[in-house]
Design an enzyme around this catalytic site. Structure first.
Site, PDB file in Angstrom:
ATOM      1  N   LYS A 192       9.520 -14.313 -12.188  1.00 34.11           N
ATOM      2  CA  LYS A 192       9.296 -14.797 -10.828  1.00 34.11           C
ATOM      3  C   LYS A 192       7.958 -14.250 -10.331  1.00 34.11           C
ATOM      4  O   LYS A 192       7.649 -13.077 -10.542  1.00 34.11           O
ATOM      5  CB  LYS A 192      10.449 -14.325  -9.931  1.00 34.11           C
ATOM      6  CG  LYS A 192      10.459 -14.936  -8.556  1.00 34.11           C
ATOM      7  CD  LYS A 192      11.706 -14.520  -7.783  1.00 34.11           C
ATOM      8  CE  LYS A 192      11.691 -15.124  -6.384  1.00 34.11           C
ATOM      9  NZ  LYS A 192      12.845 -14.666  -5.598  1.00 34.11           N
ATOM     10  N   HIS A 240      18.791 -17.475   2.386  1.00 33.68           N
ATOM     11  CA  HIS A 240      17.378 -17.642   2.020  1.00 33.68           C
ATOM     12  C   HIS A 240      16.512 -16.745   2.896  1.00 33.68           C
ATOM     13  O   HIS A 240      16.670 -16.737   4.116  1.00 33.68           O
ATOM     14  CB  HIS A 240      16.975 -19.113   2.207  1.00 33.68           C
ATOM     15  CG  HIS A 240      15.509 -19.372   2.082  1.00 33.68           C
ATOM     16  ND1 HIS A 240      14.833 -19.260   0.890  1.00 33.68           N
ATOM     17  CD2 HIS A 240      14.584 -19.732   3.007  1.00 33.68           C
ATOM     18  CE1 HIS A 240      13.552 -19.548   1.100  1.00 33.68           C
ATOM     19  NE2 HIS A 240      13.378 -19.834   2.375  1.00 33.68           N
ATOM     20  N   HIS A 271      17.249 -10.077  -2.754  1.00 34.55           N
ATOM     21  CA  HIS A 271      16.551  -9.497  -1.617  1.00 34.55           C
ATOM     22  C   HIS A 271      17.147  -8.206  -1.055  1.00 34.55           C
ATOM     23  O   HIS A 271      16.535  -7.583  -0.199  1.00 34.55           O
ATOM     24  CB  HIS A 271      16.442 -10.534  -0.502  1.00 34.55           C
ATOM     25  CG  HIS A 271      15.729 -11.774  -0.934  1.00 34.55           C
ATOM     26  ND1 HIS A 271      14.414 -11.774  -1.364  1.00 34.55           N
ATOM     27  CD2 HIS A 271      16.159 -13.058  -1.047  1.00 34.55           C
ATOM     28  CE1 HIS A 271      14.063 -13.002  -1.699  1.00 34.55           C
ATOM     29  NE2 HIS A 271      15.104 -13.800  -1.522  1.00 34.55           N
ATOM     30  N   GLN A 307       6.740 -13.660  -7.269  1.00 34.35           N
ATOM     31  CA  GLN A 307       6.802 -12.637  -6.226  1.00 34.35           C
ATOM     32  C   GLN A 307       8.201 -12.591  -5.643  1.00 34.35           C
ATOM     33  O   GLN A 307       8.960 -13.548  -5.757  1.00 34.35           O
ATOM     34  CB  GLN A 307       5.765 -12.900  -5.136  1.00 34.35           C
ATOM     35  CG  GLN A 307       5.910 -14.229  -4.453  1.00 34.35           C
ATOM     36  CD  GLN A 307       4.828 -14.437  -3.409  1.00 34.35           C
ATOM     37  OE1 GLN A 307       4.149 -13.494  -3.002  1.00 34.35           O
ATOM     38  NE2 GLN A 307       4.669 -15.664  -2.956  1.00 34.35           N
ATOM     39  N   ASN A 308       8.506 -11.480  -5.030  1.00 31.55           N
ATOM     40  CA  ASN A 308       9.822 -11.307  -4.424  1.00 31.55           C
ATOM     41  C   ASN A 308       9.745 -10.174  -3.410  1.00 31.55           C
ATOM     42  O   ASN A 308       8.989  -9.226  -3.589  1.00 31.55           O
ATOM     43  CB  ASN A 308      10.866 -10.969  -5.495  1.00 31.55           C
ATOM     44  CG  ASN A 308      12.270 -11.056  -4.955  1.00 31.55           C
ATOM     45  OD1 ASN A 308      12.735 -12.126  -4.587  1.00 31.55           O
ATOM     46  ND2 ASN A 308      12.958  -9.931  -4.895  1.00 31.55           N
TER      47      ASN A 308
END
Length: 160
Positions: free
Chosen positions: A65, A155, A42, A67-68
């Site tokens: 993945k 997270h 992130h 989405q990010n």
């Protein structure tokens, strides 16, 4: 011929397989702490383009993945958010270790548009925005996380 629910070996294997897939979607690679994995996913957008930046994450997880979101800020700034008042996490209200950023940050959201079994062929579109975010924070790993950060983000719970 319909298998009996939960007593059929086939149903059991399917259930275990689905649980394994769900678990692996949120798993971190073993060589990282949760804070290190948060930073990779992130904060450290290694390229200005999602397709290239996501390749780093996908290489660790050996899958594309879906989405990010990359926060265009520093790890230290997100650690500072961990000092904001605690709140229930929107994604799991039984957890009370989330913190609202209080200020909007620029971010890039990557969305998988071309999935592939070969992670090098996965393609992403990207959307830029300025938004607030909510992070979950925990105590740092005293051995592997930077000692100047006793509490670290682990997270990205929500972008709003």
């Amino acid at each position: 011929m319909v298998p009996k629910l939960f007593t059929s070996p086939i149903c059991l294997l399917l259930l275990l397989g689905l649980m394994g897939v769900e678990g692996s979607l949120h798993a971190k690679p073993g060589q990282f702490t949760w804070a290190q994995w948060f930073e990779i996913q992130h904060i450290n957008m290694t390229s200005g383009q999602c397709t290239n930046a996501m390749l780093v994450i996908n290489n660790y997880q050996r899958r594309c993945k879906n989405q990010n979101t990359f926060l265009l800020t520093t790890f230290a700034d997100v650690v500072h958010v961990c000092g904001n008042p605690s709140m229930p996490c929107p994604s799991n209200t039984s957890l009370n270790n989330c913190h609202h950023s209080g200020v909007q940050v620029p971010l890039i959201h990557c969305n998988l548009t071309t999935p592939s079994q070969n992670i090098s062929n996965c393609k992403y579109t990207q959307t830029t925005a300025n938004k607030f975010y909510i992070v979950a924070c925990n105590n740092s790993d005293p051995v592997r996380d930077p000692p100047q950060y006793p509490v670290v983000p682990v997270h990205l719970d929500r972008v709003i």
